[in-house]
Design an enzyme around this catalytic site. Structure first.
Site, PDB file in Angstrom:
ATOM      1  N   ARG A   1      13.961   2.921  55.524  1.00  0.00           N
ATOM      2  CA  ARG A   1      13.488   2.292  54.464  1.00  0.00           C
ATOM      3  C   ARG A   1      13.751   0.756  54.578  1.00  0.00           C
ATOM      4  NH1 ARG A   1      14.932   3.162  48.494  1.00  0.00           N
ATOM      5  NH2 ARG A   1      12.998   2.393  47.659  1.00  0.00           N
TER       6      ARG A   1
ATOM      7  N   SER B   1      23.841   4.739  59.032  1.00  0.00           N
ATOM      8  CA  SER B   1      24.373   5.744  58.401  1.00  0.00           C
ATOM      9  C   SER B   1      25.285   6.625  59.537  1.00  0.00           C
ATOM     10  CB  SER B   1      23.723   6.626  57.428  1.00  0.00           C
ATOM     11  OG  SER B   1      23.428   5.618  56.432  1.00  0.00           O
TER      12      SER B   1
ATOM     13  N   ASP C   1      26.005   4.197  54.751  1.00  0.00           N
ATOM     14  CA  ASP C   1      25.499   4.552  53.536  1.00  0.00           C
ATOM     15  C   ASP C   1      26.351   4.851  52.314  1.00  0.00           C
ATOM     16  OD1 ASP C   1      26.160   6.994  54.733  1.00  0.00           O
ATOM     17  OD2 ASP C   1      24.121   7.968  54.457  1.00  0.00           O
TER      18      ASP C   1
HETATM   19  C1  BGC Z   1      27.359  10.285  59.305  1.00  0.00           C
HETATM   20  C2  BGC Z   1      27.928   9.102  58.191  1.00  0.00           C
HETATM   21  C3  BGC Z   1      27.147   9.286  57.037  1.00  0.00           C
HETATM   22  C4  BGC Z   1      26.793  10.603  56.607  1.00  0.00           C
HETATM   23  C5  BGC Z   1      25.680  10.604  55.406  1.00  0.00           C
HETATM   24  C6  BGC Z   1      26.971  11.706  58.621  1.00  0.00           C
HETATM   25  O1  BGC Z   1      26.730  12.439  59.792  1.00  0.00           O
HETATM   26  O2  BGC Z   1      28.452  10.564  60.222  1.00  0.00           O
HETATM   27  O3  BGC Z   1      28.190   7.895  58.569  1.00  0.00           O
HETATM   28  O4  BGC Z   1      27.582   8.692  56.129  1.00  0.00           O
HETATM   29  O5  BGC Z   1      26.050  11.349  57.672  1.00  0.00           O
HETATM   30  O6  BGC Z   1      24.450  10.080  55.865  1.00  0.00           O
END
Ligand code: BGC
Length: 466
Positions: free
Chosen positions: A96, A155, A209
């Protein structure tokens, strides 16, 4: 007083979560191993606390499972942020891009791009070329001429060496692009932009995130100190005192605090959660792109919830306890049950079977009886209740660490947003665990990960850290 503020709360005319009405006794019995006792949750909390302490400690971090990465973010928005910012949000199967203007109101212009699986699992440089193309296309179509600061939400587990340096530790969810682990994702994006001759974007910060969600939550709610995602993946972040974050040895920038990205999805990768993991969890893990990793995430998040229910239904059918012992090709096919179906089934009006029938029909189970429908709904509630209760227990630990009587938790992610009972189940379990210790609220922060990235850039501008 504890407040409930969320757009989608459970409708009282739905089947209550966990209702055994109409469920066959053998299915109730077979599902018992998924029901968490108070003692199990207490043990879970104790282990989680230990894992956080290990992650934060300088000596213990290298072997810690819950990595507790310091994010270098030491200031939360205070509502006075102003200006125009770009944000890029990569985390699930979409990218996004946002243009956020902060002033008397917040104006957001955004576009979503779907990432093909071939890019999610192809060479890393191709992924960054794809991201750069999305970003440049968006900037052009919005006639952005000036050089705007960009917040980059990435993320996945990042070891941060600064606000603008994030080294990928491992891929999670469905990503597995070679050539990124061990590299700085900011440099990789900058290089891709340069390959396209584009020099007008200045990356102000890279963030997770959960951090974005906490930033967006704090912009709305002065007491927000915890950010949480329960979507495709799951993770949390919280406001920790700088002293306890031993890996973070920057000079105190005034707040004495720093946001910690827990990366709690990895909790249990050393076997710590084996006392509550079951054969279905083993199965999901074994057949994932990252066996042995993200075991906590695989018990909770949307990427796995549907499959856990399907595996239970498959086992019970093969044992002759459901669908008259007659399954279907779909019921016995991996990934055939989406997590959104779990939310749909649990969003059924009391006494009705419309949604569950639709899901069973789509799986080719047209011979399902009323008892099968009740059994299916019960399996869904077992998996979602376990997930919500684990998240609630984790949050209770984090609230104690934050140590404020009044605390707000900002949450984003499809499971929290669309599951009809998740919010209430969490609220109830936190109450059970913490009694009157806190005055807490959990609230949905829509698009927190994207908006939060722009807000972080804005906070850095306000605190002159750009
Ligand atoms: C990632 C995190 C992320 C979470 C939610 C996990 O698989 O390791 O960094 O915050 O997913 O998106």
């Amino acid at each position: 007083m504890t407040t409930m503020c969320r757009s989608q709360v459970c409708n009282p005319t739905m089947w209550p979560s966990g209702s055994t009405e109409g469920v066959s006794p053998a299915v109730v019995e077979g599902g018992k191993e998924l029901v968490l006792s108070d003692q199990q949750l207490a043990k879970y909390m104790e282990l989680f606390e230990e894992n956080i302490n290990r992650g934060l400690g300088k000596e213990t971090n290298p072997t810690a499972i819950v990595k507790c990465f310091p994010t270098y973010v030491q200031h939360l928005p205070d509502g006075t942020e102003k200006g125009k910012y770009l944000a890029l949000d990569l985390g699930g199967s979409n990218i996004r891009v946002l243009l956020v203007e902060l002033g008397t109101a917040m104006n957001i212009n955004s576009k979503v791009f779907t990432i093909p699986l071939s890019i999610m699992q192809g060479q890393g440089t191709l992924l960054f070329d794809f991201i750069a193309d999305c970003l440049i296309g968006f900037v052009k179509s919005n006639n952005v001429e000036e050089e705007l600061p960009l917040g980059f939400t990435f993320s996945f587990p990042l070891v941060q060496k600064g606000l603008k340096i994030g080294i990928l530790e491992r891929w999670t969810k469905d990503f597995s692009c070679p050539g990124v682990i061990g590299n700085d994702v900011v440099t990789m994006l900058q290089d891709a932009l340069e390959r396209r001759g584009h020099k007008k974007i200045c990356i102000a910060a890279v963030l997770n995130d959960t951090t974005g969600t906490l930033m967006a939550a704090a912009f709305k709610h002065p007491r927000a100190r915890i950010g949480l995602i329960v979507g495709t993946g799951t993770n949390g972040c919280y406001w920790e005192s700088q002293q306890k974050a031993e890996l973070f040895d920057e000079p105190d920038s005034g707040s004495g605090k720093v946001i910690i990205n827990l990366e709690w999805g990895a909790f249990g990768d050393d076997g710590a959660l084996d006392f509550i993991r079951r054969s279905y969890d083993e199965d999901v893990d074994l057949h994932s792109v990252n066996p042995g990793k993200q075991k906590h995430e695989k018990m909770i998040s949307g990427m796995y919830m549907g499959e856990l229910v399907r595996l239970m239904a498959e086992k019970f059918t093969k044992a002759g306890l459901m669908f008259e012992g007659r399954g279907s090709v779909s019921l016995f096919t991996r990934g055939a049950l989406e997590s959104s179906a779990v939310s749909d089934i649990e969003r059924e009006r009391y006494g009705e079977f419309t949604n569950v029938k639709r899901v069973c029909d789509s799986l080719g189970l047209t011979h399902a009886t009323r008892e099968d429908y009740c059994n299916m709904r019960y399996l869904c509630s077992l998996i979602s209740r376990r997930a919500a209760q684990m998240v609630a227990a984790g949050l209770s630990v984090l609230m104690r660490r934050v140590g404020h009587k009044k605390v707000a938790v900002g949450i984003d992610g499809t499971v929290y947003k669309f599951h009809p009972h998740f919010h209430n189940l969490m609220m109830e379990k936190i109450k059970d665990i913490t009694g009157d210790e806190f005055d807490y609220s959990l609230f949905l922060v829509e698009d927190g990960s994207g908006i939060g990235a722009a807000l972080l850039a804005a906070v850095l501008a306000r605190t002159q850290q750009l």
